[in-house]
Design a protein around this motif. Structure first.
Motif, PDB file in Angstrom:
ATOM      1  N   PRO A 240       1.064  -1.201   0.120  1.00  0.00           N
ATOM      2  CA  PRO A 240      -0.027  -0.124   0.074  1.00  0.00           C
ATOM      3  C   PRO A 240       0.819   1.450  -0.005  1.00  0.00           C
ATOM      4  O   PRO A 240       1.813   1.413   0.810  1.00  0.00           O
TER       5      PRO A 240
ATOM      6  N   LEU B 209      -2.462   3.249  -3.607  1.00  0.00           N
ATOM      7  CA  LEU B 209      -3.335   1.963  -3.586  1.00  0.00           C
ATOM      8  C   LEU B 209      -3.277   1.493  -2.073  1.00  0.00           C
ATOM      9  O   LEU B 209      -2.144   1.693  -1.139  1.00  0.00           O
ATOM     10  N   ARG B 210      -4.351   0.894  -1.533  1.00  0.00           N
ATOM     11  CA  ARG B 210      -4.627   0.678  -0.362  1.00  0.00           C
ATOM     12  C   ARG B 210      -5.273  -0.973  -0.388  1.00  0.00           C
ATOM     13  O   ARG B 210      -5.669  -1.298  -1.401  1.00  0.00           O
ATOM     14  N   GLY B 211      -5.084  -1.816   0.384  1.00  0.00           N
ATOM     15  CA  GLY B 211      -5.649  -3.177   0.514  1.00  0.00           C
ATOM     16  C   GLY B 211      -4.802  -4.333   0.505  1.00  0.00           C
ATOM     17  O   GLY B 211      -3.495  -4.277   0.652  1.00  0.00           O
ATOM     18  N   ASN B 212      -5.211  -5.534   0.412  1.00  0.00           N
ATOM     19  CA  ASN B 212      -4.421  -6.873   0.213  1.00  0.00           C
ATOM     20  C   ASN B 212      -5.445  -7.938  -0.279  1.00  0.00           C
ATOM     21  O   ASN B 212      -6.511  -7.439  -0.724  1.00  0.00           O
TER      22      ASN B 212
ATOM     23  N   TYR C 220      -8.366  -4.579  -3.268  1.00  0.00           N
ATOM     24  CA  TYR C 220      -7.393  -3.301  -3.546  1.00  0.00           C
ATOM     25  C   TYR C 220      -8.194  -2.493  -3.963  1.00  0.00           C
ATOM     26  O   TYR C 220      -8.967  -2.316  -5.070  1.00  0.00           O
ATOM     27  N   SER C 221      -7.954  -1.160  -3.472  1.00  0.00           N
ATOM     28  CA  SER C 221      -8.453   0.217  -3.677  1.00  0.00           C
ATOM     29  C   SER C 221      -7.539   0.999  -4.284  1.00  0.00           C
ATOM     30  O   SER C 221      -6.559   1.184  -3.778  1.00  0.00           O
TER      31      SER C 221
ATOM     32  N   TRP D 171     -12.241  -0.388  -6.693  1.00  0.00           N
ATOM     33  CA  TRP D 171     -11.903  -1.317  -5.825  1.00  0.00           C
ATOM     34  C   TRP D 171     -11.865  -2.655  -6.619  1.00  0.00           C
ATOM     35  O   TRP D 171     -12.948  -2.922  -7.541  1.00  0.00           O
TER      36      TRP D 171
ATOM     37  N   GLY E 157      -9.453  -9.508  -4.398  1.00  0.00           N
ATOM     38  CA  GLY E 157      -8.244 -10.076  -4.465  1.00  0.00           C
ATOM     39  C   GLY E 157      -8.208 -11.091  -5.465  1.00  0.00           C
ATOM     40  O   GLY E 157      -6.972 -11.642  -5.713  1.00  0.00           O
TER      41      GLY E 157
ATOM     42  N   THR F 240      -5.651  -4.504 -11.192  1.00  0.00           N
ATOM     43  CA  THR F 240      -4.447  -5.275 -10.444  1.00  0.00           C
ATOM     44  C   THR F 240      -4.230  -6.443 -10.538  1.00  0.00           C
ATOM     45  O   THR F 240      -3.143  -6.969 -10.345  1.00  0.00           O
TER      46      THR F 240
ATOM     47  N   LYS G 216      -0.098  -1.330   6.190  1.00  0.00           N
ATOM     48  CA  LYS G 216      -0.498  -2.500   5.832  1.00  0.00           C
ATOM     49  C   LYS G 216      -1.406  -3.278   6.713  1.00  0.00           C
ATOM     50  O   LYS G 216      -1.367  -3.153   8.107  1.00  0.00           O
TER      51      LYS G 216
END
Length: 272
Positions: free
Chosen positions: A30, A59-62, A67-68, A93, A96, A150, A267
Motif C-alpha cells: 500500500p 493503492l490500499r488493501g491486500n 485493493y482500492s 476497488w 483479491g 490489479t 499494511k
C-alpha cells in the motif's frame, strides 16, 4: 489532434478471468506515489510544445480485503492551438481474486462538463459482465479471459519474476466508457537493483535495494483493424508494485512521469 481525455485516463490507470496466480508471495505495498509530468523530449512532438502536471496514485488493501486505487492526474499541454488542461480522477476497488470490480472515472477537458464512467463488473461462469450506470445504464458481456487492472499488475510482476519476457492479456479498467477492452502486449526486461540513476524517492525506505523490471505495455483497442497501438506505456516496476520512470506515448507526443515522492502506507494483515 488525436489527444483525448479518455486516452490519458486509460493510460494512467494502467499503472494495475485469467488463471489464478500462485499462492505465494507477491505482496503489493500500500502506497502513495506522486509523479511530475513533463513533455518527453526524446520523441518529436506534433503540435505540442510543452507539458506540465502531476499524477498522484494511491493503492490500499491486500488480497483478503481487496485493493482500492485512487488516481488523480492534471495535465497542462501547450499546443499550437492554445493551452489544454486535462483532469482525470479515478476510484476503483478490486477483490483479491480478480472476480469483482467497482469503478468511477471522471475526465474533464478545459473545465467543461466532465465525462463519467461508473459501474461494477462481476465474473460469472468465467465471463466478465459489466453493469454500468454512466455514461448510460447498460449491461455489457465482455467474455472470458479479460483481466482487471490489479490482476494485470500482479501477472506482470509474476511474469517478470519467472523470467518470462512477453505477456499478452486483455484488460478492462472501466475507462473511458465502461465497456472498452484493450488487448495488451507487455515486453518485460530483466530485473535490476542497481540504484544508479534512480530518483531519491526510489532509493529510500522499503524501495531501497528492491528489484525492479523495465516494462513496456502496448494497448490495442479490441476489434480495431490496425496494427499500431492506441498508446504505449513504459515504466520500471518494483517487485512490490511501485512504479517509476513513466513514459506515456500517445503517438503524436509522449509524456514523462518522474517519481518525486513515495510513501508506504500502513499494511493490513491477510491470511492469504
Amino acid at each position: 489532434m488525436p489527444f483525448a481525455r479518455s486516452v490519458l485516463a486509460a493510460a494512467t490507470i494502467a499503472l494495475v478471468g485469467g488463471t489464478a496466480l500462485p499462492a505465494a508471495a507477491i505482496q503489493l505495498t500500500p502506497h502513495r506515489a506522486t509523479y511530475a509530468i513533463s513533455l518527453d523530449g526524446s520523441k518529436p512532438a506534433n503540435r505540442v510544445n510543452g507539458a506540465d502536471g502531476q499524477i498522484v496514485y494511491e493503492l490500499r488493501g491486500n488480497p483478503c480485503a481487496g485493493y482500492s486505487v485512487q488516481l488523480r492526474q492534471s495535465t497542462d499541454l501547450a499546443t499550437e492551438g492554445g493551452q489544454v488542461n486535462s483532469a482525470v480522477s479515478t476510484a476503483t476497488w478490486e477483490d483479491g481474486d480478480g472476480n469483482s470490480y467497482r469503478f468511477r472515472v471522471t475526465n474533464t477537458l478545459n473545465g467543461e462538463t466532465p465525462e463519467e464512467a461508473d459501474g461494477v463488473a462481476e465474473r460469472k461462469d468465467g465471463r466478465l459482465v459489466v453493469k454500468a450506470t454512466k455514461p448510460e445504464a447498460d449491461t455489457i458481456q465482455l467474455g472470458k479471459n479479460v483481466m482487471l487492472p490489479t490482476q494485470h499488475v500482479l501477472r506482470l510482476i509474476n511474469s517478470a519474476e519467472q523470467g518470462e519476457p512477453i505477456l499478452e492479456a486483455s484488460v478492462f479498467d472501466g475507462s473511458p466508457d465502461a465497456k472498452k477492452v484493450y488487448d495488451t502486449l507487455s515486453v518485460i526486461g530483466r530485473g535490476m537493483s542497481d540504484p544508479k540513476g534512480l530518483e531519491n524517492a526510489a532509493t529510500s525506505g522499503d524501495l531501497a535495494g528492491r528489484t525492479r523490471y523495465p516494462v513496456t505495455v502496448s494497448y490495442y483497442e479490441r476489434g480495431a483493424a490496425k496494427e499500431t497501438p492506441d498508446y504505449i506505456i513504459s515504466f520500471d516496476i518494483f517487485d512490490n508494485g511501485v512504479s517509476r520512470n513513466l513514459k506515456l506515448d500517445y503517438g503524436e507526443f509522449a509524456l514523462r512521469g518522474t517519481l518525486i515522492s513515495y510513501e508506504a502506507l500502513p499494511k493490513e494483515e491477510c491470511a492469504k
